[in-house]
Scaffold this motif. Sequence first.
Motif, PDB file in Angstrom:
ATOM      1  N   THR A   1      33.796  20.250 -43.923  1.00  0.00           N
ATOM      2  CA  THR A   1      32.766  19.564 -43.147  1.00  0.00           C
ATOM      3  C   THR A   1      32.446  20.382 -41.893  1.00  0.00           C
ATOM      4  O   THR A   1      33.349  20.860 -41.223  1.00  0.00           O
ATOM      5  N   PRO A   2      31.159  20.504 -41.555  1.00  0.00           N
ATOM      6  CA  PRO A   2      30.795  21.273 -40.360  1.00  0.00           C
ATOM      7  C   PRO A   2      31.220  20.541 -39.094  1.00  0.00           C
ATOM      8  O   PRO A   2      31.142  19.321 -39.015  1.00  0.00           O
ATOM      9  N   ARG A   3      31.687  21.312 -38.116  1.00  0.00           N
ATOM     10  CA  ARG A   3      32.062  20.737 -36.825  1.00  0.00           C
ATOM     11  C   ARG A   3      30.836  20.613 -35.942  1.00  0.00           C
ATOM     12  O   ARG A   3      29.938  21.436 -36.010  1.00  0.00           O
ATOM     13  N   ARG A   4      30.835  19.571 -35.129  1.00  0.00           N
ATOM     14  CA  ARG A   4      29.775  19.461 -34.120  1.00  0.00           C
ATOM     15  C   ARG A   4      29.900  20.634 -33.180  1.00  0.00           C
ATOM     16  O   ARG A   4      30.998  21.049 -32.842  1.00  0.00           O
ATOM     17  N   SER A   5      28.772  21.166 -32.762  1.00  0.00           N
ATOM     18  CA  SER A   5      28.835  22.289 -31.826  1.00  0.00           C
ATOM     19  C   SER A   5      29.410  21.805 -30.499  1.00  0.00           C
ATOM     20  O   SER A   5      29.186  20.674 -30.084  1.00  0.00           O
ATOM     21  N   GLU A   6      30.155  22.666 -29.881  1.00  0.00           N
ATOM     22  CA  GLU A   6      30.739  22.355 -28.579  1.00  0.00           C
ATOM     23  C   GLU A   6      29.681  22.531 -27.500  1.00  0.00           C
ATOM     24  O   GLU A   6      28.842  23.407 -27.597  1.00  0.00           O
ATOM     25  N   ARG A   7      29.764  21.709 -26.473  1.00  0.00           N
ATOM     26  CA  ARG A   7      28.814  21.878 -25.383  1.00  0.00           C
ATOM     27  C   ARG A   7      29.208  23.070 -24.532  1.00  0.00           C
ATOM     28  O   ARG A   7      30.372  23.436 -24.447  1.00  0.00           O
ATOM     29  N   VAL A   8      28.217  23.653 -23.893  1.00  0.00           N
ATOM     30  CA  VAL A   8      28.437  24.803 -23.023  1.00  0.00           C
ATOM     31  C   VAL A   8      29.098  24.321 -21.736  1.00  0.00           C
ATOM     32  O   VAL A   8      28.612  23.394 -21.090  1.00  0.00           O
ATOM     33  N   ARG A   9      30.219  24.936 -21.402  1.00  0.00           N
ATOM     34  CA  ARG A   9      30.932  24.606 -20.165  1.00  0.00           C
ATOM     35  C   ARG A   9      30.673  25.704 -19.150  1.00  0.00           C
ATOM     36  O   ARG A   9      30.648  26.886 -19.502  1.00  0.00           O
ATOM     37  N   ASP A  10      30.455  25.334 -17.891  1.00  0.00           N
ATOM     38  CA  ASP A  10      30.222  26.312 -16.825  1.00  0.00           C
ATOM     39  C   ASP A  10      30.761  25.717 -15.525  1.00  0.00           C
ATOM     40  O   ASP A  10      30.020  25.084 -14.769  1.00  0.00           O
ATOM     41  N   LEU A  11      32.046  25.922 -15.282  1.00  0.00           N
ATOM     42  CA  LEU A  11      32.696  25.313 -14.121  1.00  0.00           C
ATOM     43  C   LEU A  11      32.153  25.851 -12.800  1.00  0.00           C
ATOM     44  O   LEU A  11      32.075  25.109 -11.814  1.00  0.00           O
ATOM     45  N   ALA A  12      31.741  27.119 -12.772  1.00  0.00           N
ATOM     46  CA  ALA A  12      31.166  27.682 -11.547  1.00  0.00           C
ATOM     47  C   ALA A  12      29.838  26.998 -11.217  1.00  0.00           C
ATOM     48  O   ALA A  12      29.568  26.679 -10.050  1.00  0.00           O
ATOM     49  N   PHE A  13      29.017  26.758 -12.227  1.00  0.00           N
ATOM     50  CA  PHE A  13      27.744  26.064 -12.010  1.00  0.00           C
ATOM     51  C   PHE A  13      28.003  24.639 -11.527  1.00  0.00           C
ATOM     52  O   PHE A  13      27.362  24.167 -10.583  1.00  0.00           O
TER      53      PHE A  13
END
Length: 102
Positions: A1-13
């Motif tokens: 089964t395909p995994r949901r795409s992970e959201r983009v993380r940007d702690l500096a932003f």
Amino acid sequence: TPRRSERVRDLAFLAWVHAMPCSAIGLPGHVCAGGIEADHAGERPLGRKADDNTTIALCSLGHRQRTDLTGPFREFTRAEMRSWLDAQIERHQRDYAQHRAA
């Protein structure tokens, strides 16, 4: 089964967003209250937060009012809200790029 795409993380932003003024300043009837929060305002799949690089700065009251469609957001149509959010996201991304270039 395909995994949901992970959201983009940007702690500096996210850290930079937390240091910005509330995006709702200037909306009729808005009075800022509480600390600045990073509102994940970008488009997103159902049940998932938007990418970190699509967050905008909102005070805690403005964040709650935006999600509940109350206060200055009470009269916004869905299209008006999306337009306002997209403009805020664009402004935050542009200002962050200038900040990083400085």
